[in-house]
Design a protein around this motif. Structure first.
Motif, PDB file in Angstrom:
ATOM      1  N   VAL A  92      -6.168  64.089  55.394  1.00  0.00           N
ATOM      2  CA  VAL A  92      -5.488  65.372  55.953  1.00  0.00           C
ATOM      3  C   VAL A  92      -4.190  65.286  55.556  1.00  0.00           C
ATOM      4  O   VAL A  92      -3.496  66.491  54.956  1.00  0.00           O
ATOM      5  CB  VAL A  92      -5.770  65.592  57.256  1.00  0.00           C
ATOM      6  CG1 VAL A  92      -5.040  66.793  57.633  1.00  0.00           C
ATOM      7  CG2 VAL A  92      -7.323  65.549  57.532  1.00  0.00           C
ATOM      8  N   TYR A  93      -3.201  64.168  55.863  1.00  0.00           N
ATOM      9  CA  TYR A  93      -2.190  64.142  55.375  1.00  0.00           C
ATOM     10  C   TYR A  93      -1.831  64.195  54.017  1.00  0.00           C
ATOM     11  O   TYR A  93      -0.706  65.003  53.630  1.00  0.00           O
ATOM     12  CB  TYR A  93      -1.240  62.643  56.316  1.00  0.00           C
ATOM     13  CG  TYR A  93       0.019  62.444  55.727  1.00  0.00           C
ATOM     14  CD1 TYR A  93       1.080  62.803  56.710  1.00  0.00           C
ATOM     15  CD2 TYR A  93       0.414  61.838  54.743  1.00  0.00           C
ATOM     16  CE1 TYR A  93       2.347  62.619  56.480  1.00  0.00           C
ATOM     17  CE2 TYR A  93       1.644  61.480  54.644  1.00  0.00           C
ATOM     18  CZ  TYR A  93       2.702  61.951  55.488  1.00  0.00           C
ATOM     19  OH  TYR A  93       4.225  61.877  55.315  1.00  0.00           O
ATOM     20  N   ASN A  94      -2.284  63.520  53.093  1.00  0.00           N
ATOM     21  CA  ASN A  94      -2.153  63.337  51.893  1.00  0.00           C
ATOM     22  C   ASN A  94      -2.348  64.763  51.005  1.00  0.00           C
ATOM     23  O   ASN A  94      -1.740  65.388  50.275  1.00  0.00           O
ATOM     24  CB  ASN A  94      -3.308  62.708  50.979  1.00  0.00           C
ATOM     25  CG  ASN A  94      -2.536  61.030  51.390  1.00  0.00           C
ATOM     26  OD1 ASN A  94      -1.415  60.798  51.812  1.00  0.00           O
ATOM     27  ND2 ASN A  94      -3.660  60.219  51.204  1.00  0.00           N
ATOM     28  N   GLN A  95      -3.474  65.570  51.842  1.00  0.00           N
ATOM     29  CA  GLN A  95      -3.689  67.160  51.247  1.00  0.00           C
ATOM     30  C   GLN A  95      -2.591  68.006  51.777  1.00  0.00           C
ATOM     31  O   GLN A  95      -2.173  68.696  50.763  1.00  0.00           O
ATOM     32  CB  GLN A  95      -4.953  67.604  51.793  1.00  0.00           C
ATOM     33  CG  GLN A  95      -5.394  68.997  51.220  1.00  0.00           C
ATOM     34  CD  GLN A  95      -5.775  68.781  49.816  1.00  0.00           C
ATOM     35  OE1 GLN A  95      -6.502  68.009  49.185  1.00  0.00           O
ATOM     36  NE2 GLN A  95      -5.079  69.868  49.058  1.00  0.00           N
ATOM     37  N   ALA A  96      -2.058  67.795  52.617  1.00  0.00           N
ATOM     38  CA  ALA A  96      -0.939  68.725  53.317  1.00  0.00           C
ATOM     39  C   ALA A  96       0.280  68.358  52.247  1.00  0.00           C
ATOM     40  O   ALA A  96       1.059  69.324  51.765  1.00  0.00           O
ATOM     41  CB  ALA A  96      -0.576  68.405  54.760  1.00  0.00           C
ATOM     42  N   VAL A  97       0.643  67.050  51.922  1.00  0.00           N
ATOM     43  CA  VAL A  97       1.469  66.700  51.167  1.00  0.00           C
ATOM     44  C   VAL A  97       1.578  67.510  49.699  1.00  0.00           C
ATOM     45  O   VAL A  97       2.404  68.041  49.184  1.00  0.00           O
ATOM     46  CB  VAL A  97       1.949  65.350  51.026  1.00  0.00           C
ATOM     47  CG1 VAL A  97       2.769  65.029  49.896  1.00  0.00           C
ATOM     48  CG2 VAL A  97       2.450  64.613  52.299  1.00  0.00           C
ATOM     49  N   ILE A 134      -0.233  56.684  60.319  1.00  0.00           N
ATOM     50  CA  ILE A 134      -0.081  57.830  60.985  1.00  0.00           C
ATOM     51  C   ILE A 134       0.263  57.746  62.547  1.00  0.00           C
ATOM     52  O   ILE A 134      -0.774  57.199  63.306  1.00  0.00           O
ATOM     53  CB  ILE A 134      -0.845  58.961  60.544  1.00  0.00           C
ATOM     54  CG1 ILE A 134      -0.882  59.176  59.175  1.00  0.00           C
ATOM     55  CG2 ILE A 134      -0.661  60.228  61.607  1.00  0.00           C
ATOM     56  CD1 ILE A 134      -1.857  60.175  58.717  1.00  0.00           C
ATOM     57  N   GLU A 135       1.224  57.880  63.230  1.00  0.00           N
ATOM     58  CA  GLU A 135       1.390  57.616  64.643  1.00  0.00           C
ATOM     59  C   GLU A 135       1.538  59.161  65.382  1.00  0.00           C
ATOM     60  O   GLU A 135       2.410  59.719  64.762  1.00  0.00           O
ATOM     61  CB  GLU A 135       2.792  56.688  64.892  1.00  0.00           C
ATOM     62  CG  GLU A 135       2.719  55.343  64.187  1.00  0.00           C
ATOM     63  CD  GLU A 135       1.675  54.611  64.958  1.00  0.00           C
ATOM     64  OE1 GLU A 135       1.351  54.693  66.086  1.00  0.00           O
ATOM     65  OE2 GLU A 135       1.108  53.499  64.311  1.00  0.00           O
ATOM     66  N   LEU A 166      -7.278  58.158  63.143  1.00  0.00           N
ATOM     67  CA  LEU A 166      -5.901  58.231  62.566  1.00  0.00           C
ATOM     68  C   LEU A 166      -5.788  57.181  61.283  1.00  0.00           C
ATOM     69  O   LEU A 166      -5.051  57.691  60.447  1.00  0.00           O
ATOM     70  CB  LEU A 166      -4.915  57.973  63.625  1.00  0.00           C
ATOM     71  CG  LEU A 166      -4.602  58.894  64.995  1.00  0.00           C
ATOM     72  CD1 LEU A 166      -3.718  58.295  65.948  1.00  0.00           C
ATOM     73  CD2 LEU A 166      -4.160  60.369  64.265  1.00  0.00           C
ATOM     74  N   ALA A 179      -7.133  60.628  59.016  1.00  0.00           N
ATOM     75  CA  ALA A 179      -5.991  61.382  58.977  1.00  0.00           C
ATOM     76  C   ALA A 179      -5.057  61.271  57.835  1.00  0.00           C
ATOM     77  O   ALA A 179      -4.734  62.167  57.239  1.00  0.00           O
ATOM     78  CB  ALA A 179      -5.009  60.823  60.226  1.00  0.00           C
ATOM     79  N   PRO A 180      -5.118  59.986  57.192  1.00  0.00           N
ATOM     80  CA  PRO A 180      -4.557  60.037  55.593  1.00  0.00           C
ATOM     81  C   PRO A 180      -5.042  60.969  54.801  1.00  0.00           C
ATOM     82  O   PRO A 180      -4.234  61.436  53.844  1.00  0.00           O
ATOM     83  CB  PRO A 180      -4.773  58.576  55.334  1.00  0.00           C
ATOM     84  CG  PRO A 180      -5.023  57.664  56.435  1.00  0.00           C
ATOM     85  CD  PRO A 180      -5.849  58.726  57.298  1.00  0.00           C
TER      86      PRO A 180
END
Length: 91
Positions: A49-54, A3-4, A42, A46-47
């Motif tokens: 949060v990212y995975n939950q959003a997906v 995640i950048e 990050l 962050a992964p």
């Protein structure tokens, strides 16, 4: 997938971390340390949060796809039904 953050967002995040450390911990955190902390978050957190959003988006899209047939259904062979006189009302 790493995640950048765009450069501007990264600079704002670092400034926010520095401010948080000063305000909440009464400790001055330098730019390099704040950047390292951001990098840790990050990579490590962050992964999640990212995975939950997906997953949330996938669920919502599946709900919307399931509703497509309801929202966009058209009955076939309706031409003659529209032309027939209404049935008399029974009392």
């Amino acid at each position: 997938m790493a995640i950048e953050l765009p450069r501007d967002a990264r600079q704002q995040a670092i400034a926010s971390i520095e401010r948080y450390a000063q305000t909440e911990w009464d400790q001055r955190l330098g730019n390099v340390a704040a950047g390292a902390l951001l990098g840790f978050f990050l990579e490590e957190i962050a992964p999640l949060v990212y995975n939950q959003a997906v997953a949330d988006v996938q669920e919502r899209l599946q709900q919307r796809i399931a509703e497509l047939d309801i929202e966009h259904h058209e009955d076939a062979f309706g031409y003659w039904r529209r032309r027939e006189p209404p049935a008399p009302r029974r009392r």
